[in-house]
Design a protein around this motif. Structure first.
Motif, mmCIF file in Angstrom:
data_model
loop_
_atom_site.group_PDB
_atom_site.id
_atom_site.type_symbol
_atom_site.label_atom_id
_atom_site.label_comp_id
_atom_site.label_asym_id
_atom_site.label_seq_id
_atom_site.Cartn_x
_atom_site.Cartn_y
_atom_site.Cartn_z
ATOM 1 N N ILE A 51 0.842 -1.217 0.000
ATOM 2 C CA ILE A 51 0.000 0.000 0.000
ATOM 3 C C ILE A 51 0.866 1.252 0.000
ATOM 4 N N LEU A 52 1.879 1.265 0.852
ATOM 5 C CA LEU A 52 2.750 2.439 0.908
ATOM 6 C C LEU A 52 3.594 2.574 -0.351
ATOM 7 N N LYS A 75 -7.273 -2.024 9.577
ATOM 8 C CA LYS A 75 -6.688 -2.850 8.513
ATOM 9 C C LYS A 75 -7.652 -3.090 7.366
ATOM 10 N N ASN A 76 -8.936 -2.912 7.607
ATOM 11 C CA ASN A 76 -9.924 -3.065 6.547
ATOM 12 C C ASN A 76 -10.029 -1.809 5.678
ATOM 13 N N ARG A 77 -9.293 -0.763 6.068
ATOM 14 C CA ARG A 77 -9.324 0.500 5.301
ATOM 15 C C ARG A 77 -7.888 1.008 5.089
ATOM 16 N N LEU A 78 -7.028 0.119 4.646
ATOM 17 C CA LEU A 78 -5.612 0.475 4.495
ATOM 18 C C LEU A 78 -5.360 1.510 3.404
ATOM 19 N N SER A 79 -6.355 1.756 2.569
ATOM 20 C CA SER A 79 -6.171 2.791 1.544
ATOM 21 C C SER A 79 -5.941 4.162 2.184
ATOM 22 N N ARG A 80 -6.363 4.310 3.450
ATOM 23 C CA ARG A 80 -6.156 5.584 4.172
ATOM 24 C C ARG A 80 -4.728 5.721 4.683
ATOM 25 N N LEU A 81 -3.962 4.649 4.686
ATOM 26 C CA LEU A 81 -2.674 4.660 5.360
ATOM 27 C C LEU A 81 -1.703 5.719 4.827
ATOM 28 N N PRO A 82 -1.507 5.855 3.495
ATOM 29 C CA PRO A 82 -0.575 6.901 3.030
ATOM 30 C C PRO A 82 -0.945 8.296 3.513
ATOM 31 N N MET A 83 -2.243 8.614 3.477
ATOM 32 C CA MET A 83 -2.676 9.939 3.936
ATOM 33 C C MET A 83 -2.390 10.112 5.430
#
Length: 376
Positions: free
Chosen positions: A32-33, A116-124
């Motif tokens: 993801i990152l 962990k179910n919304r890892l698309s938020r991690l970079p932000m």
């Protein structure tokens, strides 16, 4: 070291420590990152011991941590960082842990939480955590620089005030030795001439000259006392009593000094600060307050030397108080700071008088005297 800005984070290499006991979840976070296009290194650890070792080695810019780990939690890792004074952005990346746990983590100072179910938020979230940490570090650095600047200013003020006091003492000695001596000699010569003058006109002129010399002597003595209050050699209370009495005689304003008795041993600097504060406060009362009465109270309760100067005058407007220079308050505050003290102003309102309160910790005075004794 934390990156200097978000743009630097995106363009330059930085390091992330990932505390995660699931290799699959670690690889997913790495993926993801990696899609963000950043240049980073993701280090993987899965035990508290390896986590501690990695942070002690340095070179980490941000921490990602699962909450549920074998035998401990992500918050245990966070608490260990606090005990070690390791200040880094810390983001929990975990499965659902409940709002209460998330709230508790935020209260403890954790930067953020990502499900962990919304890892698309991690970079932000990572970018935001790094940016907030950068701002916090800059503010801390600014605060340190401001404190250092204030310390340098206080030291400069103390140096300048000491220089001024020494120059005043030198001028006072010159007035006493040269001008005072010369005037006293002239007075004796005039008296000698007066005893030998035969005509009334000459006697009248000599008498007038003697009066002028006496006035000049009185003025020179008054200037000497203002420049260097030798009365302080008799103690602060004696000096304050003399100051209050001469103020009342000169201005016609009723003045009263209250004190609890003998003061503890004070340094010369502290005595001078208290005396000059009272002197300036009385001058302000005479010039600006329109008061008919002024009260001074000197005490040494609860480990503080306290001087209160209160009058029944017209008080001061908020605008006048804001312009501290107009009333000499800025100079009094800076002088108080040279001995570790401070100055407060109580201004109830127009027509209700005003009170200046000088407070100096007596421990500061004792420490100064001890330090001077050790230097000697």
């Amino acid at each position: 070291m934390p990156p200097n800005s978000v743009s630097v984070v995106i363009l330059n290499f930085f390091s992330i420590l990932h505390l995660e006991d699931s290799l699959a979840d670690h690889e997913l976070v790495d993926h993801i990152l990696g899609r963000s296009g950043w240049h980073f290194k993701l280090f993987h650890v899965d035990t508290l011991e390896s986590f501690e070792m990695a942070l002690r080695g340095g070179g980490i810019d941000l921490v990602l941590a699962d909450y549920h780990l074998a035998g401990f939690s992500g918050l245990d890792a966070w608490e260990w960082m606090q005990t070690q004074a390791i200040d880094l952005p810390f983001v929990l990346v975990s499965g659902a842990i409940g709002e209460a746990v998330v709230a508790d983590a935020m209260v403890r100072g954790v930067s953020d939480y990502v499900d962990k179910n919304r890892l698309s938020r991690l970079p932000m979230v990572v970018q935001r955590a790094l940016e907030h940490h950068r701002i916090k570090c800059e503010r801390a650095q600014t605060a340190l620089e401001l404190a250092a600047s204030k310390q340098r200013l206080a030291e400069l003020t103390e140096h300048l005030q000491s220089s001024i006091d020494r120059e005043r003492a030198d001028i006072a000695r010159e007035i006493h030795d040269d001008i005072g001596g010369s005037l006293a000699a002239i007075r004796l010569d005039l008296a000698w001439l007066g005893r030998r003058a035969t005509d009334d006109d000459t006697r009248a002129h000599l008498a007038s000259a003697q009066d002028m010399v006496a006035h000049a002597l009185g003025a020179s003595q008054r200037i000497m006392r203002n420049l260097r209050p030798a009365v302080l050699d008799q103690g602060l209370i004696a000096a304050m009593e003399w100051l209050v009495q001469t103020f009342a005689d000169r201005t016609g304003i009723r003045a009263q000094l209250r004190h609890a008795g003998d003061m503890p041993h004070l340094t010369r600097e502290v005595e001078m600060v208290a005396y000059r504060t009272a002197q300036e406060a009385l001058t302000n009362v005479a010039k600006h307050a329109g008061a008919t009465e002024v009260r001074l109270e000197l005490s040494d309760l609860e480990g503080f030397l306290t001087l209160e100067v209160s009058d029944n005058g017209q008080g001061a407007s908020p605008e006048a108080l804001a312009n501290a220079n107009a009333f000499g308050l800025l100079g009094l505050r800076e002088r108080a700071q040279t001995v570790g003290g401070w100055l407060d102003v109580v201004n109830p309102g127009p027509g209700q008088g005003m009170t200046l309160i000088l407070s100096v910790p007596l421990a500061h005075s004792s420490n100064e005297e001890l330090a001077k004794g050790e230097e000697a």
